[in-house]
Design an enzyme around this catalytic site. Structure first.
Site, PDB file in Angstrom:
ATOM      1  N   GLU A   1      10.471  -5.045  11.732  1.00 49.48           N
ATOM      2  CA  GLU A   1      11.472  -6.317  10.306  1.00 49.48           C
ATOM      3  C   GLU A   1      12.556  -6.195  11.562  1.00 49.48           C
ATOM      4  O   GLU A   1      13.159  -5.968  12.143  1.00 49.48           O
ATOM      5  CB  GLU A   1      11.688  -4.942   9.266  1.00 49.48           C
ATOM      6  CG  GLU A   1      10.769  -4.738   8.702  1.00 49.48           C
ATOM      7  CD  GLU A   1      11.043  -4.009   7.243  1.00 49.48           C
ATOM      8  OE1 GLU A   1      11.837  -4.317   6.493  1.00 49.48           O
ATOM      9  OE2 GLU A   1      10.051  -4.023   6.097  1.00 49.48           O
TER      10      GLU A   1
ATOM     11  N   LYS B   1      -4.116   0.840  13.814  1.00 51.20           N
ATOM     12  CA  LYS B   1      -3.247   0.738  13.097  1.00 51.20           C
ATOM     13  C   LYS B   1      -2.246   1.782  12.476  1.00 51.20           C
ATOM     14  O   LYS B   1      -1.229   2.375  13.159  1.00 51.20           O
ATOM     15  CB  LYS B   1      -2.811  -0.998  11.561  1.00 51.20           C
ATOM     16  CG  LYS B   1      -2.124  -0.644  11.096  1.00 51.20           C
ATOM     17  CD  LYS B   1      -0.907  -1.438  11.283  1.00 51.20           C
ATOM     18  CE  LYS B   1       0.425  -0.932  11.023  1.00 51.20           C
ATOM     19  NZ  LYS B   1       2.261  -1.479  10.989  1.00 51.20           N
TER      20      LYS B   1
ATOM     21  N   ALA C   1      16.824   9.050  20.965  1.00 50.33           N
ATOM     22  CA  ALA C   1      16.627  10.419  19.804  1.00 50.33           C
ATOM     23  C   ALA C   1      18.012   9.565  19.151  1.00 50.33           C
ATOM     24  O   ALA C   1      18.846   8.337  19.363  1.00 50.33           O
ATOM     25  CB  ALA C   1      17.482  11.105  20.464  1.00 50.33           C
ATOM     26  N   GLY C   2      18.277  10.066  17.440  1.00 53.78           N
ATOM     27  CA  GLY C   2      18.507   9.190  16.546  1.00 53.78           C
ATOM     28  C   GLY C   2      18.949  10.534  15.469  1.00 53.78           C
ATOM     29  O   GLY C   2      18.331  11.635  15.456  1.00 53.78           O
TER      30      GLY C   2
ATOM     31  N   LYS D   1       5.405   6.380   5.687  1.00 53.77           N
ATOM     32  CA  LYS D   1       4.410   6.161   4.994  1.00 53.77           C
ATOM     33  C   LYS D   1       3.049   6.263   5.481  1.00 53.77           C
ATOM     34  O   LYS D   1       2.147   7.065   5.236  1.00 53.77           O
ATOM     35  CB  LYS D   1       4.532   5.476   3.357  1.00 53.77           C
ATOM     36  CG  LYS D   1       3.533   4.104   4.030  1.00 53.77           C
ATOM     37  CD  LYS D   1       3.585   3.140   2.832  1.00 53.77           C
ATOM     38  CE  LYS D   1       3.549   1.062   3.619  1.00 53.77           C
ATOM     39  NZ  LYS D   1       1.782   1.191   4.350  1.00 53.77           N
TER      40      LYS D   1
ATOM     41  N   THR E   1       1.019  -1.070   0.345  1.00 60.75           N
ATOM     42  CA  THR E   1       0.445  -0.274   0.162  1.00 60.75           C
ATOM     43  C   THR E   1       0.740   1.464   0.486  1.00 60.75           C
ATOM     44  O   THR E   1       1.142   1.994   1.171  1.00 60.75           O
ATOM     45  CB  THR E   1      -0.921   0.430   1.224  1.00 60.75           C
ATOM     46  OG1 THR E   1       0.327  -0.169   1.749  1.00 60.75           O
ATOM     47  CG2 THR E   1      -1.930  -1.643   1.487  1.00 60.75           C
TER      48      THR E   1
ATOM     49  N   CYS F   1       7.152   2.192   6.867  1.00 59.00           N
ATOM     50  CA  CYS F   1       6.716   2.239   7.292  1.00 59.00           C
ATOM     51  C   CYS F   1       5.724   4.053   7.982  1.00 59.00           C
ATOM     52  O   CYS F   1       5.279   3.595   7.650  1.00 59.00           O
ATOM     53  CB  CYS F   1       5.409   0.628   7.975  1.00 59.00           C
ATOM     54  SG  CYS F   1       5.611  -0.505   6.855  1.00 59.00           S
TER      55      CYS F   1
END
Ligand SMILES: NC(=O)C1=CN([C@@H]2O[C@H](COP(=O)(O)OP(=O)(O)OC[C@H]3O[C@@H](n4cnc5c(N)ncnc54)[C@H](O)[C@@H]3O)[C@@H](O)[C@H]2O)C=CC1
Ligand SMILES: O=C(O)[C@H]1O[C@H](OP(=O)(O)OP(=O)(O)OC[C@H]2O[C@@H](n3ccc(=O)[nH]c3=O)[C@H](O)[C@@H]2O)[C@H](O)[C@@H](O)[C@@H]1O
Length: 436
Positions: A153, A205, A253-254, A264, A86, A261
């Site tokens: 992931e 979601k 933090a980074g 988007k 999607t 995901c």
């Protein structure tokens, strides 16, 4: 139970393999012939820790099969998962062409009652659209259920097998019973199945992903402020994370969130808000801050080299958008490569898993090293983009011998400030030090 999974990417392959592991007969369908061919030969198409063992077992024992033929894949299936892409459409909203395309095809192929499950992340109202498309040509009864996926992931198998919760959107009692039976092996430890209507499940979601992206972005803003105010974001993380209302996770933090995901989905939720004439201001800020955060090390790199990166070689450790994956979609490393090259620097990269994917996108524009130390050999500086465990405890003697200058721009806060100072490094990290 006989299960079909349509779309055999990250989510589809993990879903299919894990449900085969819990004793179901699974057929995964994909239009990508090369992918299906490889899977049929017993080779995995993604890198995901722990997936190989259960993939091998279930393909060898005949519970997990692959096909490019939708009719063959869904034959006699009691449940049909749609794990299709999607991606963002031109305006940033979720493009439903894959989902609705398959929904159009499914109707005439159904021979018995089946539960069609939207596993993909889809905007509110999609289950109704899928139902309409299937109903146009269906000769048998069916239900459409929303069952969003929350796996990450890199830990996908664990997340799938031991989910914090399973969200199921349906008002059909018949579909509810099928879903309860299917998920029973995954909720034995008391982790709940939460039932609700389809629209709420779809929105859940997006709310989850947007909230997590906002949590990270909030900490990134605190970190940016710490750099000005002389505070340390690591201490603040510990200080607030111990409050059970806030929680310890997703406070690191980074250099911004990436992946297929969060970017988007935050964008798509903002577009959904627009559609309903609602101005979702927080989401707009989250996107804006994250965009800037990805390359936040660049001004420091430029300043260190007096504004001139021409002819300088910068080594990058880490390319994947996070550790334990080869996924580089929206990876901050890609944005930094672009900026470094624009400024005239030569770039050498190393990542334990994502090198091939980067080669596919960046080609010969950067050099690919075989090890972290080869990447920094003769380099003018090191930038750290992904917190792979192997970068956490490097051999500092080897590092010192390889680097031309003792300077590290660490976008993932891997090392202790004091240790780096003791070793004599000029060390930039995120939100832990006063930066002028
Ligand atoms: N990647 C992740 O960690 C997560 C993704 N999601 C959502 O799950 C959905 C799928 O995401 P991924 O698995 O990452 O995508 P992906 O791009 O890895 O996989 C999608 C697969 O669908 C196949 N496909 C496309 N059109 C098809 C068709 N007509 N028939 C059969 N197969 C077709 C593609 O060839 C591809 O293999 C998206 O909505 C995503 O937002 C949700 C949770 C986690
Ligand atoms: O919908 C999805 O696809 C998935 O998106 C995320 O999973 P994922 O993108 O695989 O990875 P995360 O672990 O959430 O990390 C996302 C990004 O946030 C960054 N991050 C994460 C945590 C943190 O504290 N700080 C931080 O910068 C990571 O470096 C990475 O770039 C969600 O965590 C999953 O629940 C969801 O199913």
């Amino acid at each position: 139970m006989k299960i079909a999974v349509v779309g055999t990417g990250y989510v589809g392959l993990v879903t299919g393999t894990c449900f085969a592991e819990t004793g179901n007969q699974v057929t995964c369908v994909d239009i990508d012939e090369r992918k299906v061919e490889k899977l049929r030969k017993g080779k995995l198409t993604i890198y995901e820790p722990g997936l190989d063992v259960i993939f091998d077992r279930n393909t060898k024992e005949g519970r997990l099969k692959f096909t490019t033929n939708l009719a063959e894949g869904i034959k006699d299936a009691q449940v049909i998962f749609l794990a299709l892409p999607t991606p963002p459409g031109e305006d940033g909203s979720a493009d439903l062409k894959y989902i609705l395309g398959v929904a159009n095809d499914l109707g005439p192929l159904l021979e018995n009652y089946a539960v069609i499950i939207d596993k993909s992340t889809v905007p509110v109202g999609t289950a109704e659209k899928v139902r309409e498309r299937v109903a146009k040509n269906a000769k048998v009864e069916f239900d459409v259920v929303s069952n969003p996926e929350f796996l990450r992931e890199g830990v996908a198998v664990e997340d799938f097998m031991k989910p914090d919760r399973v969200v199921i959107g349906t008002t059909s009692e018949k579909a509810k019973k099928v879903m309860e039976k299917l998920y029973a092996p995954l909720v034995r430890q008391g982790n709940p199945i939460i039932f609700m209507d389809e629209r709420s499940a779809e929105m859940t979601k997006y709310a989850a992903n947007a909230f997590l992206a906002m949590k990270i972005t909030f900490m990134n803003e605190i970190a940016n402020l710490c750099e000005k105010a002389g505070a340390n974001v690591d201490d603040i993380r510990r200080g607030i994370g111990t409050d059970s209302r806030i929680g310890k996770r997703f406070l690191f933090a980074g250099i911004g969130y990436g992946g297929s995901c969060f970017p988007k989905d935050v964008q798509a939720l903002e577009k959904t808000a627009n559609e309903f004439d609602y101005d979702f201001k927080i989401l707009k800020s989250v996107m804006k801050v994250n965009e800037k955060q990805k390359t936040k090390m660049m001004p420091h790199v430029k300043a260190y080299f007096d504004g001139d990166l021409k002819g300088k070689t910068i080594a990058l450790w880490g390319l994947a958008f996070k550790p334990h994956t080869d996924d580089i979609r929206e990876a901050p490393a890609l944005y930094n490569i672009k900026e470094l090259r624009k400024a005239g620097a030569k770039v050498v990269v190393y990542d334990p898993e994502a090198m091939e994917n980067v080669r596919g996108v960046v080609g010969k524009k950067v050099k690919y090293a075989k090890s972290p130390y080869e990447a920094i050999e003769g380099a003018d500086a090191l930038m750290i983009m992904t917190e792979w465990p192997e970068f956490r405890t490097p051999d500092f003697d080897k590092m010192e011998a390889a680097l031309k200058n003792k300077v590290i721009f660490d976008g993932r806060n891997l090392y202790e400030l004091k240790d780096m100072r003791d070793l004599g490094y000029t060390y930039f990290s995120v939100g832990r030090d006063t930066v002028k």
